[in-house]
Design an enzyme around this catalytic site. Structure first.
Site, mmCIF file in Angstrom:
data_model
loop_
_atom_site.group_PDB
_atom_site.id
_atom_site.type_symbol
_atom_site.label_atom_id
_atom_site.label_comp_id
_atom_site.label_asym_id
_atom_site.label_seq_id
_atom_site.Cartn_x
_atom_site.Cartn_y
_atom_site.Cartn_z
ATOM 1 N N ASP A 229 0.836 -1.186 0.000
ATOM 2 C CA ASP A 229 0.000 0.000 0.000
ATOM 3 C C ASP A 229 0.877 1.243 0.000
ATOM 4 O O ASP A 229 2.019 1.218 0.473
ATOM 5 C CB ASP A 229 -0.886 0.035 1.251
ATOM 6 C CG ASP A 229 -1.945 -1.048 1.247
ATOM 7 O OD1 ASP A 229 -2.400 -1.416 0.151
ATOM 8 O OD2 ASP A 229 -2.304 -1.532 2.331
ATOM 9 N N LYS A 251 -3.479 3.158 -2.218
ATOM 10 C CA LYS A 251 -3.838 3.371 -0.823
ATOM 11 C C LYS A 251 -5.009 2.486 -0.437
ATOM 12 O O LYS A 251 -5.468 1.658 -1.198
ATOM 13 C CB LYS A 251 -4.160 4.845 -0.574
ATOM 14 C CG LYS A 251 -2.971 5.764 -0.810
ATOM 15 C CD LYS A 251 -3.320 7.198 -0.495
ATOM 16 C CE LYS A 251 -2.118 8.108 -0.748
ATOM 17 N NZ LYS A 251 -2.435 9.519 -0.456
ATOM 18 N N MET A 364 -8.400 7.928 8.857
ATOM 19 C CA MET A 364 -8.666 8.715 7.649
ATOM 20 C C MET A 364 -9.704 9.796 7.939
ATOM 21 O O MET A 364 -10.692 9.965 7.215
ATOM 22 C CB MET A 364 -9.151 7.805 6.508
ATOM 23 C CG MET A 364 -8.121 6.783 6.085
ATOM 24 S SD MET A 364 -6.662 7.567 5.390
ATOM 25 C CE MET A 364 -5.643 6.124 5.069
#
Length: 446
Positions: A229, A251, A364
């Protein structure tokens, strides 16, 4: 002075150890353990015969030995000399050593920093568990049988690589000697003695390579193909061997620029079918918002085995970097890990989290900070609840800001945070707020 490392067999070799103190005693024990015939002198007598000795080691106390005279005498009969902590008188260096059965690893700084060599040895001792001694002993016992069973050099090399880095190695490192022996015998008796490797889904942690597990570091270093990633740190990727094929798959956690999960699954399967060692490297822990179950299920459906290797998830990495406990007796008894990448209309979801209390770790969370703060306050969470945003947790370029829930969106609005950002929200953070504030920038009031 440059050095070239060489290991000598000291069995029955006469070695003179000079000196009367504890350091000389330690040097004598060291070479005696290697099988040398150790002779001890406190001092060097005038005209002493040094010709019977193959090596001389001196660890004097004070000025009990004339080092210049010793150096001249040793040179005259061409006997290599080592003087503890005095590199200018040394013909050879005694390194810091790690011994794992037949495996010996030496660490030297060329005599310039012996304490550093010992510190590096301590690091390597953790990275090289005792099971490697068992693995080396197994290889020694099976060497002739493997040569007889696999006369072709290329197939034999492939077998040893499989044995020393695959399932057999895992058994040996776990101390399961009998199971490892049985696995070797089974592999050699097979028509295909080079079994396929399970695909390893490995947690790369929050970015700092020192936070990797030992197993993760070993698998990364042995991998032929690594699919990683974009959240995986460069320091972690540098552990890969030079010839490894590195494939970026974008990602995770809802980033729209990512490679679609279906395409990642197909790439993973294609890599596994090469027969090489494949590592699927994921930021943090593969089981925390890492879609590990989807990839495992896809591999299972296509007959490919896999294993899951945990990593330090970002919330724990951030808490460690902040020296902050995410739970607190009598204050925060729960820790909730949640992704901020949710759709609108999640009022019931946030209400449940608000009522649960404890600490929230929202992954996130930068883009959604305004909505998150609004929804959590509407669900009943106090607007003054401490909140910390951490970007690139554990890395040298980590950024942090501390505020409260109501002010959190403003703290993230100036564009300074442009990487993966974790939000930590909860009363437990107040217990360390003064300490955190000494290293973080306090967010401006709304």
């Amino acid at each position: 002075m440059s050095h070239f490392p060489v290991f000598f067999d000291l069995k029955d070799v006469p070695v003179l150890v000079l000196g009367s103190g504890d350091l000389a005693d330690a040097k004598a024990r060291l070479v005696a353990r290697a099988g040398a015939k150790v002779v001890r002198w406190d001092r060097l007598a005038a005209g002493a015969d040094l010709t019977p000795f193959r090596f001389i080691i001196a660890a004097p106390v004070g000025d009990e030995i004339d080092l210049a005279a010793l150096r001249a005498a040793a040179s005259a009969v061409r006997v290599p000399l080592n003087v503890a902590d005095t590199p200018s008188y040394c013909d050879f260096i005694l390194p810091a050593m790690i011994e794992r059965g037949p495996v010996t690893v030496a660490v030297s700084t060329g005599g310039t920093a012996p304490i550093l060599a010992r510190l590096l040895r301590a690091v390597l001792e953790k990275a090289i568990p005792p099971g490697y001694g068992l693995l080396a002993s197994l290889a020694g016992r099976w060497r002739e049988r493997v040569t007889a069973a696999l006369p072709d050099a290329s197939r034999r090399k492939a077998f040893w690589e499989t044995m020393l880095a695959g399932r057999i190695a895992d058994l040996a490192l776990a101390g399961q000697a009998e199971a490892a022996e049985a696995a070797i015998a089974e592999a050699l008796a097979s028509d295909h003695p080079m079994p396929s490797y399970p695909v390893a889904l490995v947690g790369a942690g929050p970015g700092d390579p020192e936070l990797l597990t030992l197993k993760a570091a070993r698998l990364i270093g042995a991998a032929d193909i690594i699919l990683y990633d974009a959240l995986v740190g460069d320091g972690v990727l540098r552990l890969a061997k030079r010839e490894a094929k590195l494939i970026s798959v974008g990602k995770r956690c809802g980033d729209k620029s990512s490679m679609p999960q279906a395409a990642i699954n197909e790439a993973l399967l294609a890599a596994a079918r090469t027969g090489g060692r494949v590592v699927r490297l994921k930021g943090g822990d593969p089981g925390v918002f890492g879609r590990a179950s989807e990839e495992i299920s896809y591999l299972d459906a296509h007959g490919v085995s896999s294993e899951l290797v945990p990593g330090v998830t970002a919330a724990l990495g951030a808490a460690a970097a902040l020296r902050c406990s995410l739970t607190q007796r009598g204050v925060a008894r729960t820790l909730t890990l949640a992704t901020a990448q949710t759709e609108d209309g999640m009022a019931d979801h946030w209400a449940g989290l608000a009522k649960a209390g404890g600490t929230l770790a929202l992954y996130m969370g930068k883009a959604a900070a305004g909505r998150l703060a609004r929804d959590l306050i509407a669900a009943g969470l106090d607007p003054a609840t401490p909140a910390v945003a951490v970007e690139n947790a554990s890395l040298p370029h980590q950024r942090e800001t501390i505020s409260n829930l109501a002010e959190l969106p403003f703290a993230l609005a100036d564009g300074r945070f442009d990487g993966p950002t974790l939000l930590l929200i909860g009363t437990a953070l107040a217990q360390t707020q003064d300490r955190i504030s000494s290293v973080l920038e306090v967010a401006p009031a709304a």
